[in-house]
Structure formats: structure tokens, C-alpha cells
Design an enzyme around this catalytic site. Structure first.
Site, PDB file in Angstrom:
ATOM      1  N   CYS A 118     -66.376  -3.214-112.853  1.00 22.09           N
ATOM      2  CA  CYS A 118     -67.838  -3.203-112.952  1.00 22.09           C
ATOM      3  C   CYS A 118     -68.311  -4.480-113.643  1.00 22.09           C
ATOM      4  CB  CYS A 118     -68.271  -2.014-113.794  1.00 22.09           C
ATOM      5  SG  CYS A 118     -67.383  -1.935-115.357  1.00 22.09           S
ATOM      6  N   GLY A 204     -56.214   3.980 -98.340  1.00 26.37           N
ATOM      7  CA  GLY A 204     -55.415   4.587 -97.276  1.00 26.37           C
ATOM      8  C   GLY A 204     -54.159   3.780 -96.991  1.00 26.37           C
TER       9      GLY A 204
END
Ligand code: RRO
Length: 278
Positions: A118, A204
Site C-alpha cells: 500500500c 492462480g
């Protein structure tokens, strides 16, 4: 075997599966979706885009904020039969400190994961992309809590090991990696990005070799334990992460396809011969 933050909503799963979820809970510890000091609605849809071997997300941190989490979510997560790790993200040391104070005083919380992908509002820099920012943040936070601190590393840097070393020097108890890889895709129907925010993070099976390379590099550089994740969908995948240097492994995107993937992967991991990888 734990979950990757944000990939398994245990409160929603309990609503669907009832107490059967508690009897056969798919993970040995549960990591919450990242929370922020104030409530956030998250990004506009489309937030998720499937790719041939994974998916891109830009969910945008939807959450109830610290107070809402402590009042509404924590009591439900505390009923899970496993230790609870709460993931937090702030945009300044002050925000992280507030999150640590609120979460850290709760006995139901076993450990805290710091999501450092962030920007720091003061410097404009992504904390997890700069060793000096990571070191300064950990140095400020570590004295504030007795809970173990796990630093979640971003893969979107040239030298993730340098960030891991800074986290260790700052007093982190463990690092977890990888978060998602910055990615985008074009919707063929519109010619515009498939994700409304324009880009998001890829996860993934597609990211697994990247994650393995980064776990190996981090393991060579730090002594603290590593939580390894990135495209694990089988016991063989999990074993690859352990061979690369991880002490704990996490299932993420695979849980969207199969909510009980954590159980299956753990079963496969314990039944597969270690010799398999030589
Ligand atoms: O909420 C998200 O969009 C998000 C977060 Br905070 C994160 O750390 N990693 C990710 O892939 N998505």
C-alpha cells in the site's frame, strides 16, 4: 496449511455449510481478509477477471473498518476451530498503529499479518516496494504488540529478498509471499480493460513459478519462517514450496474453485512421498 488472505470468506462459508464447516475446517489457521482503519466499499465491478491459468482481481479492500471488524466479524471468526491471523493495511504508521492497538489487544487474535502493498500517504511510496520504508514501519510497530507479526510481501519488486531482510531487521516474526502480480487484461467485447480499475493482481497456477523463485530468494536471505503461497492447487505444489524454503503453505485462488481445497491439498501433502522431488 492455511488460507491466503482474502481468498476464503469463513463467515459466508459458515452460513452455507453450517457447523459442518467447523468439524472439517479446511485450514490449520485462518487469515482474515485485510482490514483498514475506516470502512471501505471496495472498487466498482468488474473486480475479477479470469485468465487461462488464474485470475486477476482488484477488489479494493472492501471491509467494515477496524471498529466494524472488531464488533461484527471477530466474534464470528473466533468461533473457528483454528488460530486466527488478522490481516491489516494502513496508509501511514499512525494508521497501522491504530490497527495494531485495536487488533492486538484481543485474545482471540493469534497473530497479525501486515499487508504492506500500500502507498504511504506521507512519502507516496509503496511501503513494501522500499526496504527503508519496510524497516521504518516494522521498527515503529514491533514494539507496540506482543502478537507475532507476519509481513506479507509484494512480488512486484526487483529484489523481494531485500524487503524480507528489512522486515526481519525491523523485528518481523515471519514473512508471507507472494501477494498478487500486477496484471491487466483487455475485454475482447469492449476493447477496454476487463477490470474496472484498469489493472489488478494476478493469482492462480500461472504465478507459481514466480512465487517459487521468490520464496527461494527470500529463504536464502532471512532466518525467520516463510509462509509460501502462489498458485498452490495440489499436494505436489505445496511440497514444491516447502522444498523452496517455506515452513507453512497457503491455498488461495484454488479455494474459489473448490472451497475444501485446503483439506484436499493438506491430505495430498501428507500422503505424497517426500522423495518425489528428489
Ligand atoms: O483487496 C484487494 O483488491 C487485494 C488486496 Br488488499 C491484496 O493485498 N491483494 C490482492 O490481490 N487484492
Amino acid at each position: 496449511m492455511i488460507n491466503a488472505s482474502g481468498t476464503f470468506d469463513a463467515i459466508a462459508a459458515r452460513r452455507v455449510y453450517g457447523d459442518a464447516l467447523l468439524e472439517d475446517f479446511p485450514f490449520s489457521a485462518f487469515v482474515s481478509k485485510t482490514i483498514t482503519p475506516e470502512p471501505r466499499a471496495g472498487n466498482e465491478p468488474q473486480r475479477i477477471w479470469e485468465t487461462p491459468a488464474g485470475m486477476i482481481n482488484s477488489i479494493g479492500l472492501p471491509n467494515k473498518g477496524l471498529d466494524g471488524f472488531l464488533a461484527e466479524d471477530l466474534p464470528q471468526l473466533a468461533e473457528l476451530p483454528v488460530p486466527l491471523i488478522v490481516s491489516v493495511m494502513g496508509t501511514s504508521q499512525e494508521e497501522f498503529s491504530r490497527l495494531l492497538a485495536g487488533v492486538g489487544e484481543r485474545d482471540e487474535v493469534a497473530a497479525i499479518e501486515l499487508n504492506i502493498s500500500c502507498p504511504n500517504v506521507h512519502s507516496g511510496l509503496i511501503v513494501g516496494e522500499r526496504p527503508e520504508e519496510t524497516l521504518a514501519l516494522l521498527g515503529a510497530l514491533q514494539p507496540l504488540t506482543r502478537k507475532p507479526l507476519i509481513v506479507k510481501l509484494t512480488p512486484n519488486v526487483a529484489d523481494p529478498a531485500a524487503i524480507a531482510v528489512a522486515a526481519e531487521e525491523g523485528g518481523a516474526d515471519a514473512v508471507s509471499l507472494i501477494n498478487t502480480l500486477k496484471a491487466s487484461a483487455i475485454d475482447p467485447a469492449t476493447g477496454a480493460p476487463g477490470i474496472a480499475a484498469g489493472h489488478g493482481g494476478l493469482s492462480g497456477p500461472a504465478v507459481r513459478p514466480v512465487a517459487i523463485a521468490q520464496v527461494r530468494a527470500v529463504a536464502a536471505a532471512v532466518g525467520i519462517p516463510i509462509v509460501g503461497m502462489g498458485g498452490i492447487s495440489s499436494g505436489a505444489d505445496a511440497r514444491e514450496f516447502i522444498a523452496a524454503g517455506a515452513s507453512i503453505v497457503a491455498v488461495g485462488t484454488e479455494s474459489f474453485r473448490d472451497p475444501l481445497a485446503g483439506l484436499r491439498v493438506a491430505d495430498e501433502l501428507s500422503s505424497e512421498p517426500a522423495e518425489q522431488l528428489g
